[in-house]
Design an enzyme around this catalytic site. Structure first.
Site, PDB file in Angstrom:
ATOM      1  N   SER A 245       0.794  -1.225   0.000  1.00 37.46           N
ATOM      2  CA  SER A 245       0.000   0.000   0.000  1.00 37.46           C
ATOM      3  C   SER A 245       0.830   1.281   0.000  1.00 37.46           C
ATOM      4  O   SER A 245       1.607   1.536  -0.914  1.00 37.46           O
ATOM      5  CB  SER A 245      -0.949  -0.036   1.205  1.00 37.46           C
ATOM      6  OG  SER A 245      -1.960   0.931   1.081  1.00 37.46           O
ATOM      7  N   ASP A 296      -9.729  -6.651  -3.565  1.00 38.21           N
ATOM      8  CA  ASP A 296      -9.203  -5.295  -3.677  1.00 38.21           C
ATOM      9  C   ASP A 296      -9.402  -4.817  -5.110  1.00 38.21           C
ATOM     10  O   ASP A 296      -8.527  -4.962  -5.964  1.00 38.21           O
ATOM     11  CB  ASP A 296      -7.718  -5.287  -3.303  1.00 38.21           C
ATOM     12  CG  ASP A 296      -7.139  -3.876  -3.236  1.00 38.21           C
ATOM     13  OD1 ASP A 296      -7.900  -2.909  -3.443  1.00 38.21           O
ATOM     14  OD2 ASP A 296      -5.927  -3.751  -2.989  1.00 38.21           O
ATOM     15  N   HIS A 323      -7.703  -5.492   0.612  1.00 32.13           N
ATOM     16  CA  HIS A 323      -6.501  -4.699   0.338  1.00 32.13           C
ATOM     17  C   HIS A 323      -5.321  -5.174   1.187  1.00 32.13           C
ATOM     18  O   HIS A 323      -4.243  -5.436   0.667  1.00 32.13           O
ATOM     19  CB  HIS A 323      -6.791  -3.224   0.587  1.00 32.13           C
ATOM     20  CG  HIS A 323      -5.644  -2.323   0.293  1.00 32.13           C
ATOM     21  ND1 HIS A 323      -4.996  -2.303  -0.926  1.00 32.13           N
ATOM     22  CD2 HIS A 323      -4.991  -1.412   1.079  1.00 32.13           C
ATOM     23  CE1 HIS A 323      -4.018  -1.416  -0.896  1.00 32.13           C
ATOM     24  NE2 HIS A 323      -3.986  -0.869   0.301  1.00 32.13           N
TER      25      HIS A 323
END
Length: 345
Positions: A245, A296, A323
């Site tokens: 991320s 995701d 995610h």
């Protein structure tokens, strides 16, 4: 987060940075964990007055679960760790005049530090607290600070019980997490037990590095020298880098411009993949394991579209995961990660 006034200047800056980086209101809300209303108003305030401070106090959704309600919800989860979100919502609403939705339950649990699985049929909730097993005890954990560009960064390190020639592993983290995530999940221990020196840092402005200033705005690639200085200071060159991320803004500029210092790369739906050209990816030769959850639908798919241009890469899609896919299925995550690292020479 029912009030915009509750957001710190750093958090408001993250909202503005994410929106300026091209993320939609929904994508920014998912990434930062704030309501879409809060995202919209903070950014509008900045756009109108070119600042993120405001005298207006109220913004965002009304808080439907107070501190007492959170304690009750926590008790329900602890009483049945395998309860689904639906079951927790039903039990919570029993005897209450005003019920709350499953979405509110899921959001509240996430704010309380729980994580949710998203398999095809239902959602499973669990605490991110993992017991230390016998094999984990073989790795020694230590904590400390390093100085990078004049700023102190916190780190956690797991050292193998015996000396090993395997490449060290640097673990970065997402915006709502820290190095403690990798310790609680057991990743630090497992990687070290497999013979790798494992170091997880708290990125600037987050975790125990909250006083450190990020070298670039959120969503903008950081100077490659940042990760280079981290690795040089920790004596970890070349290293395998795990980057989920937010940490993509730090890892991608480094690995693409310093491939000789990269033993392997494990991007997990990172941001900033669209900041680089296809040829930037294709010219590097280090082995890469591209990881994302099939739930995701935003960063996972966008990052895959760009990362698949890495010339020596494998793709690993985690079924039923979101995610932060490594939290949704830690066993599968650890198995595939260690399998990949074992193949790195």
């Amino acid at each position: 987060m029912g009030k915009k006034g509750d957001l710190s200047a750093f958090e408001r800056g993250m909202v503005v940075g994410a929106r300026r980086a091209g993320l939609s209101i929904s994508e920014t809300a998912d990434l930062l964990g704030f309501s879409r209303t809060t995202i919209s108003r903070v950014y509008r305030q900045w756009a109108e007055k070119e600042k993120t401070s405001s005298e207006r106090q109220f913004c965002g959704r009304k808080c439907l679960v107070d501190a007492r309600g959170q304690r009750r919800m926590g008790s329900l989860v602890r009483a049945d760790r395998k309860a689904t979100v639906t079951q927790i919502a039903n039990r919570y609403n029993q005897g209450r005049q005003k019920s709350i939705s499953e979405r509110t339950v899921r959001r509240t649990l996430r704010q309380m530090g729980y994580s949710s699985r998203r398999p095809p049929v239902t959602s499973m909730v669990y605490l991110i607290k993992w017991p230390v097993t016998a094999d984990m005890a073989e790795a020694k954990i230590q904590e400390g600070y390093i100085t990078v560009s004049g700023q102190k960064l916190f780190y956690r390190e797991a050292v193998p019980a015996q000396n090993s020639s395997k490449p060290p592993v640097l673990l970065l983290h997402g915006i709502r997490f820290s190095s403690k995530t990798w310790q609680d999940l057991g990743t630090l221990h497992k990687v070290a037990t497999a013979g790798h020196r494992a170091v997880a840092i708290d990125l600037p402005g987050l975790g125990n590095s909250s006083d450190a200033k990020a070298p670039s705005p959120l969503g903008e690639p950081a100077p490659p020298s940042f990760i280079k200085d981290v690795l040089d200071t920790l004596n970890m060159v070349p290293a395998a880098i795990i980057s989920p991320s937010l940490s993509g803004m730090y890892s991608l500029p480094f690995v693409l411009s310093n491939p000789q210092n990269v033993a392997a790369y494990v991007p997990v739906a990172p941001i900033c993949t669209d900041k680089f050209k296809a040829e930037d990816y294709s010219r590097v030769q280090f082995p890469a394991l591209i990881v994302y959850g099939d739930g995701d639908e935003q960063l996972g798919e966008v990052s895959l579209l760009n990362l698949k241009n890495l010339s020596n890469s494998q793709v690993f899609c985690m079924k039923g995961a979101g995610h932060a896919c490594y939290l949704d299925d830690p066993d599968t995550w650890h198995h595939r990660l260690l399998e990949f690292l074992d193949s790195v020479k």
